[in-house]
Design a protein around this motif. Structure first.
Motif, short mmCIF file in Angstrom:
data_model
loop_
_atom_site.label_atom_id
_atom_site.label_comp_id
_atom_site.label_asym_id
_atom_site.label_seq_id
_atom_site.Cartn_x
_atom_site.Cartn_y
_atom_site.Cartn_z
N ASN A 200 0.83 -1.21 0.00
CA ASN A 200 0.00 0.00 0.00
C ASN A 200 0.86 1.26 0.00
O ASN A 200 0.54 2.24 -0.69
N SER A 203 2.26 1.75 -3.47
CA SER A 203 1.22 2.26 -4.37
C SER A 203 0.99 3.74 -4.14
O SER A 203 0.85 4.52 -5.09
N ASP A 209 2.71 -1.28 -9.97
CA ASP A 209 2.50 -2.62 -9.39
C ASP A 209 3.43 -3.66 -9.99
O ASP A 209 3.87 -4.59 -9.30
N SER A 288 -4.23 -7.36 -6.54
CA SER A 288 -4.35 -5.97 -6.12
C SER A 288 -5.69 -5.77 -5.42
O SER A 288 -6.59 -6.62 -5.50
N ASP A 289 -5.84 -4.63 -4.75
CA ASP A 289 -7.11 -4.34 -4.09
C ASP A 289 -8.26 -4.33 -5.10
O ASP A 289 -9.37 -4.80 -4.80
N ALA A 290 -8.00 -3.81 -6.28
CA ALA A 290 -9.05 -3.74 -7.30
C ALA A 290 -9.44 -5.14 -7.77
O ALA A 290 -10.63 -5.44 -7.98
N GLU A 291 -8.44 -6.03 -7.93
CA GLU A 291 -8.73 -7.40 -8.35
C GLU A 291 -9.51 -8.15 -7.28
O GLU A 291 -10.43 -8.92 -7.58
N LYS A 292 -9.15 -7.91 -6.03
CA LYS A 292 -9.89 -8.55 -4.95
C LYS A 292 -11.33 -8.05 -4.89
O LYS A 292 -12.27 -8.83 -4.69
N ALA A 293 -11.51 -6.76 -5.07
CA ALA A 293 -12.85 -6.18 -5.02
C ALA A 293 -13.74 -6.70 -6.14
O ALA A 293 -14.95 -6.87 -5.97
N SER A 294 -13.15 -6.99 -7.30
CA SER A 294 -13.95 -7.46 -8.43
C SER A 294 -14.49 -8.87 -8.18
O SER A 294 -15.56 -9.23 -8.68
N ASP A 296 -13.44 -11.60 -9.39
CA ASP A 296 -13.44 -12.41 -10.62
C ASP A 296 -12.45 -13.56 -10.58
O ASP A 296 -12.61 -14.55 -11.30
#
Length: 314
Positions: A200, A203, A209, A288-294, A296
């Motif tokens: 974090n 980033s 990344d 990444s945080d975005a990948e975890k949030a998705s 998918d």
């Protein structure tokens, strides 16, 4: 594929860290490896455990493998089983594998180790020093008496080493990341909390990344409140129950599925699987945080489920 090794030397680096020297049991040459590689040992009913190979500047190349094992008294027993071994004991291990190598880049490298996570970084620092590439080595721990290898690190890397004992000069990740140039590659090995915080901070400092490389030094343990959940294999419709204390990989392999994976710590990304439906409980350090949030994809070696069922693209 495994190879038979024999323990040729042992010494205690700290009260909890024991260093092992290993050679082939039949005296044949040891396979070569690159910095960041590890061996995975078969410990019988304790399962398998992976330990990074340590390469010091003063070591004779290929003379022996060297690993360090930190005893975890509250763990599942793998490290205690390793500590019970003696000189002359034979043990099976995979040939060296590497999910955490030094990338081919022109910019400087910053190596950040927490606790026993310093071990793969020793080999990286040795490689960078041998090849004349710029690097800095940061080593964090609770106190100097539990931080192994301080003397040889100071001897070999005196100009590059900065130590951060918590009771003296705690690691300031924000300040460290502020010193990085945008062409720096950051290599982090340590406990999950430190990795997450360092990632974090990197980033926030705008380090891409792709230039942050991670490895956990231990397998994540079960968490309080873990419950069973179901996994449905999308290709067959078969449903399996994943109980607390077992991973998705454990259960699927027990039922005959052939899966690709390596580290079983959630840091190499090899077991990444698409999620068709359901909500993963991510416990890796790859995404990444975005990948975890998705939601998918997930790493099925360590992550679990927040929903009653996951449907996975397997």
């Amino acid at each position: 594929m495994t190879m038979d090794l024999i323990i040729t030397g042992l010494h205690n680096e700290t009260d909890r860290i024991r260093v092992f020297d290993l050679s082939t049991a039949d005296g044949s040459p040891l396979p070569d490896y690159e910095a960041g590689a590890h061996l995975t040992f078969d410990l019988g009913d304790k399962g398998t455990r992976s330990y990074s190979l340590i390469d010091w500047a003063q070591d004779a190349a290929g003379a022996a493998y060297r690993i360090a094992v930190q005893r975890e008294d509250g763990g599942t027993g793998g490290s205690r089983a390793m500590h019970a071994l003696t000189v002359g004991t034979k043990i099976a291990a995979t040939p060296p594998k590497n999910d955490f190598g030094v990338e081919d880049h022109t910019g400087p490298a910053v190596l950040l180790g927490g606790g026993i996570g310093i071990t793969p970084l020793i080999s990286m620092a040795t490689t960078l020093q041998r090849t004349g590439r710029p690097f800095a080595l940061h080593y964090a721990g609770r106190s100097r008496d539990v931080m192994g290898f301080l003397e040889p690190l100071s001897q070999d890397f005196s100009d590059q080493l900065t130590c951060h004992p918590d009771d003296e000069t705690p690691l300031d990740l924000t300040a460290l990341m502020a010193t990085l140039t945008l062409d720096t590659h950051l290599y982090i090995c340590g406990p999950k909390g430190m990795i997450d915080a360092a990632r974090n901070a990197a980033s926030a400092a705008s380090l891409p990344d792709a230039q942050v490389h991670l490895e956990l030094f231990s397998t994540p343990q079960a968490e309080d409140g873990d419950t069973a959940f179901e996994v449905e294999v999308a290709s067959t419709g078969e449903v399996y129950v994943i109980p607390p204390g077992k991973s998705i990989i454990d259960v699927l392999e027990e039922n005959g599925l052939d899966l690709m994976y390596d580290c079983q710590r959630g840091d190499c990304g090899i077991c990444q699987t698409d999620v068709v439906s359901g909500t993963p409980d991510h416990r890796d350090v790859v995404l990444s945080d975005a990948e975890k949030a998705s939601g998918d994809v997930m790493q099925i070696c360590v992550s679990r489920a927040k929903s009653a069922r996951l449907v996975l693209d397997l």
